[in-house]
Design an enzyme around this catalytic site. Structure first.
Site, PDB file in Angstrom:
ATOM      1  N   THR A  87       0.874  -1.171   0.000  1.00  0.00           N
ATOM      2  CA  THR A  87       0.000   0.000   0.000  1.00  0.00           C
ATOM      3  C   THR A  87       0.913   1.224   0.000  1.00  0.00           C
ATOM      4  O   THR A  87       1.661   1.431   0.961  1.00  0.00           O
ATOM      5  CB  THR A  87      -0.893   0.031   1.254  1.00  0.00           C
ATOM      6  OG1 THR A  87      -1.657  -1.175   1.300  1.00  0.00           O
ATOM      7  CG2 THR A  87      -1.834   1.222   1.224  1.00  0.00           C
ATOM      8  N   LYS A 162      -7.971   1.468  -3.145  1.00  0.00           N
ATOM      9  CA  LYS A 162      -7.652   1.057  -1.766  1.00  0.00           C
ATOM     10  C   LYS A 162      -7.846   2.227  -0.790  1.00  0.00           C
ATOM     11  O   LYS A 162      -8.474   2.080   0.261  1.00  0.00           O
ATOM     12  CB  LYS A 162      -6.202   0.554  -1.734  1.00  0.00           C
ATOM     13  CG  LYS A 162      -5.569   0.436  -0.374  1.00  0.00           C
ATOM     14  CD  LYS A 162      -5.713  -0.927   0.220  1.00  0.00           C
ATOM     15  CE  LYS A 162      -5.166  -0.957   1.645  1.00  0.00           C
ATOM     16  NZ  LYS A 162      -5.373  -2.211   2.300  1.00  0.00           N
ATOM     17  N   LYS A 237      -1.933   5.145   8.531  1.00  0.00           N
ATOM     18  CA  LYS A 237      -1.114   5.186   7.305  1.00  0.00           C
ATOM     19  C   LYS A 237      -2.009   5.390   6.074  1.00  0.00           C
ATOM     20  O   LYS A 237      -1.748   6.246   5.232  1.00  0.00           O
ATOM     21  CB  LYS A 237      -0.321   3.869   7.160  1.00  0.00           C
ATOM     22  CG  LYS A 237       0.410   3.753   5.839  1.00  0.00           C
ATOM     23  CD  LYS A 237       1.011   2.382   5.560  1.00  0.00           C
ATOM     24  CE  LYS A 237       1.525   2.333   4.133  1.00  0.00           C
ATOM     25  NZ  LYS A 237       2.121   1.069   3.750  1.00  0.00           N
TER      26      LYS A 237
HETATM   27  P1  NAD Z   1       6.071  -5.618   7.372  1.00  0.00           P
HETATM   28  O1  NAD Z   1       6.778  -4.429   7.942  1.00  0.00           O
HETATM   29  O2  NAD Z   1       5.762  -6.781   8.239  1.00  0.00           O
HETATM   30  O3  NAD Z   1       6.890  -6.168   6.087  1.00  0.00           O
HETATM   31  C1  NAD Z   1       7.632  -5.378   5.213  1.00  0.00           C
HETATM   32  C2  NAD Z   1       8.934  -6.134   4.937  1.00  0.00           C
HETATM   33  O4  NAD Z   1       9.689  -5.415   3.967  1.00  0.00           O
HETATM   34  C3  NAD Z   1       9.834  -6.253   6.180  1.00  0.00           C
HETATM   35  O5  NAD Z   1      10.101  -7.638   6.431  1.00  0.00           O
HETATM   36  C4  NAD Z   1      11.092  -5.486   5.807  1.00  0.00           C
HETATM   37  O6  NAD Z   1      12.281  -6.031   6.339  1.00  0.00           O
HETATM   38  C5  NAD Z   1      11.055  -5.578   4.284  1.00  0.00           C
HETATM   39  N1  NAD Z   1      11.844  -4.528   3.627  1.00  0.00           N
HETATM   40  C6  NAD Z   1      11.936  -3.213   3.947  1.00  0.00           C
HETATM   41  N2  NAD Z   1      12.749  -2.583   3.081  1.00  0.00           N
HETATM   42  C7  NAD Z   1      13.165  -3.517   2.189  1.00  0.00           C
HETATM   43  C8  NAD Z   1      14.012  -3.483   1.051  1.00  0.00           C
HETATM   44  N3  NAD Z   1      14.599  -2.351   0.657  1.00  0.00           N
HETATM   45  N4  NAD Z   1      14.219  -4.632   0.366  1.00  0.00           N
HETATM   46  C9  NAD Z   1      13.643  -5.794   0.760  1.00  0.00           C
HETATM   47  N5  NAD Z   1      12.824  -5.882   1.837  1.00  0.00           N
HETATM   48  C10 NAD Z   1      12.594  -4.770   2.541  1.00  0.00           C
HETATM   49  O7  NAD Z   1       4.730  -5.021   6.717  1.00  0.00           O
HETATM   50  P2  NAD Z   1       3.426  -5.849   6.266  1.00  0.00           P
HETATM   51  O8  NAD Z   1       2.425  -5.830   7.365  1.00  0.00           O
HETATM   52  O9  NAD Z   1       3.851  -7.130   5.652  1.00  0.00           O
HETATM   53  O10 NAD Z   1       2.846  -4.869   5.144  1.00  0.00           O
HETATM   54  C11 NAD Z   1       3.401  -4.791   3.852  1.00  0.00           C
HETATM   55  C12 NAD Z   1       2.538  -3.864   3.007  1.00  0.00           C
HETATM   56  O11 NAD Z   1       1.204  -4.377   2.971  1.00  0.00           O
HETATM   57  C13 NAD Z   1       2.427  -2.435   3.547  1.00  0.00           C
HETATM   58  O12 NAD Z   1       2.465  -1.550   2.464  1.00  0.00           O
HETATM   59  C14 NAD Z   1       1.087  -2.429   4.260  1.00  0.00           C
HETATM   60  O13 NAD Z   1       0.502  -1.140   4.321  1.00  0.00           O
HETATM   61  C15 NAD Z   1       0.297  -3.369   3.374  1.00  0.00           C
HETATM   62  N6  NAD Z   1      -0.840  -4.032   4.056  1.00  0.00           N
HETATM   63  C16 NAD Z   1      -0.673  -4.589   5.289  1.00  0.00           C
HETATM   64  C17 NAD Z   1      -1.752  -5.201   5.909  1.00  0.00           C
HETATM   65  C18 NAD Z   1      -1.613  -5.843   7.277  1.00  0.00           C
HETATM   66  O14 NAD Z   1      -2.638  -6.162   7.888  1.00  0.00           O
HETATM   67  N7  NAD Z   1      -0.398  -6.050   7.776  1.00  0.00           N
HETATM   68  C19 NAD Z   1      -2.996  -5.232   5.276  1.00  0.00           C
HETATM   69  C20 NAD Z   1      -3.134  -4.675   3.996  1.00  0.00           C
HETATM   70  C21 NAD Z   1      -2.037  -4.073   3.401  1.00  0.00           C
END
Ligand code: NAD
Length: 290
Positions: A87, A162, A237
């Protein structure tokens, strides 16, 4: 399919695991060194992307997405699909898509709803922007990771869908919580309130499916001491992204702006961080008008 997966966090790890379980050949990279069973680890994002037919990114925000795009686009084979499921802001989504298309790739922005439970269960909904050919190529992967994928138009439109959806959700959750707190003060029983509103014109997903009052309606995070579910921090966010887009597009969104301010106070100045976004109800319970 040969797939690169970058960002193996709370969402990315189970999504990648589902692709492996469906028989795809997945190579993954995460800067935190996360590994997922069955996913071949790569030392860099470019290494995970090289030779892949589809590269999926699931990253925290638009700045990180732009950085990762700079690393992987040159490594991807022409005709491959860059599928971003993070997102992020609409502008970053469109900028990254342009960069990818200029390199002869298909680009899709495909943010999800359904949370970690949806990622684990393979029941996410994908809101997709980008070209038709890329959408067709990615469709079998949407079927593995999710239950539904809606093609919303050109690049950026997935992110637009979204944030519009979540702006409605944030505002309706707040007003549903306000109404329960008002009902309490008026001596109206919560069950009676639910029975009336859930079958009347005030009904919404926030009331009917995700009721913020414990012990009332279907089971929800309210029944688990407001453990997320969908964290208030993530709602904040998404509301900030909605307001950023509204500003850029000169759209008048007063209720979205009020919802963003309330979630910012809740998360940054009160006890909302790490709680479900429906914990606005106990917040309102403890307050008067002053
Ligand atoms: P998270 O922080 O658990 O995962 C993100 C991952 O990206 C981390 O493991 C981090 O180490 C990795 N990362 C960061 N920079 C990086 C890079 N340069 N190269 C490779 N890896 C890198 O977050 P999440 O909860 O998995 O969410 C991910 C996305 O999904 C976000 O944009 C969030 O808004 C969206 N989202 C999350 C949810 C939820 O319920 N968690 C629901 C819908 C959408």
């Amino acid at each position: 399919m040969k797939i690169g997966f970058i960002g193996l966090g709370n969402m990315g790890a189970p999504m990648a695991a589902n692709l492996v379980a469906a028989g795809h050949d997945v190579t993954g990279h995460d800067t935190a060194g996360v590994t997922v069973e069955g996913v071949t680890p790569a030392g860099s994002a470019a290494e995970a992307a090289g030779g892949a037919e589809v590269v999926i990114t699931m990253l925290p925000n638009g700045d990180i997405l732009r950085t990762v795009a700079g690393e992987i686009v040159p490594a991807m084979a022409p005709g491959a699909v860059f599928l971003d499921c993070s997102t992020v802001d609409v502008e970053s989504a469109r900028a990254v898509a342009e960069q990818a298309q200029a390199a002869g790739l298909s680009a899709l922005d495909a943010p999800v709803s359904g949370g970690v439970g949806g990622a684990e269960g393979g029941t996410l909904t994908f809101m997709v922007g980008g070209d038709e050919a890329g959408f067709m190529k990615a469709e079998p992967l949407f079927d593995v990771m999710g239950r539904k994928a809606v093609h919303c138009g050109p690049s950026g439109n997935g992110q637009a869908a979204k944030i519009c959806n979540n702006m409605i959700l944030g505002a309706t959750m707040i007003v549903t919580c306000e109404a329960f707190a008002l009902a309490d003060k008026l001596g109206l029983d919560r069950q009676a309130m639910f029975d009336v509103v859930s079958t009347s014109s005030g009904s919404s997903w926030s009331m009917n499916t995700y009721c913020p009052a414990p012990g009332v309606g279907p089971s929800s995070p309210a029944d688990n001491d407001y453990t997320p579910g969908f964290a208030a921090d993530l709602m904040l966010k998404d509301l900030r992204l909605a307001m950023q887009a509204a500003e850029a597009a000169d759209a008048d969104t007063p209720l979205g702006a009020a919802a963003m301010r309330l979630y910012a106070e809740f998360v940054e100045q009160e006890d909302g961080a790490g709680r479900d976004f429906s914990a606005m109800l106990p917040r309102f319970e403890g307050r008067g008008r002053g």
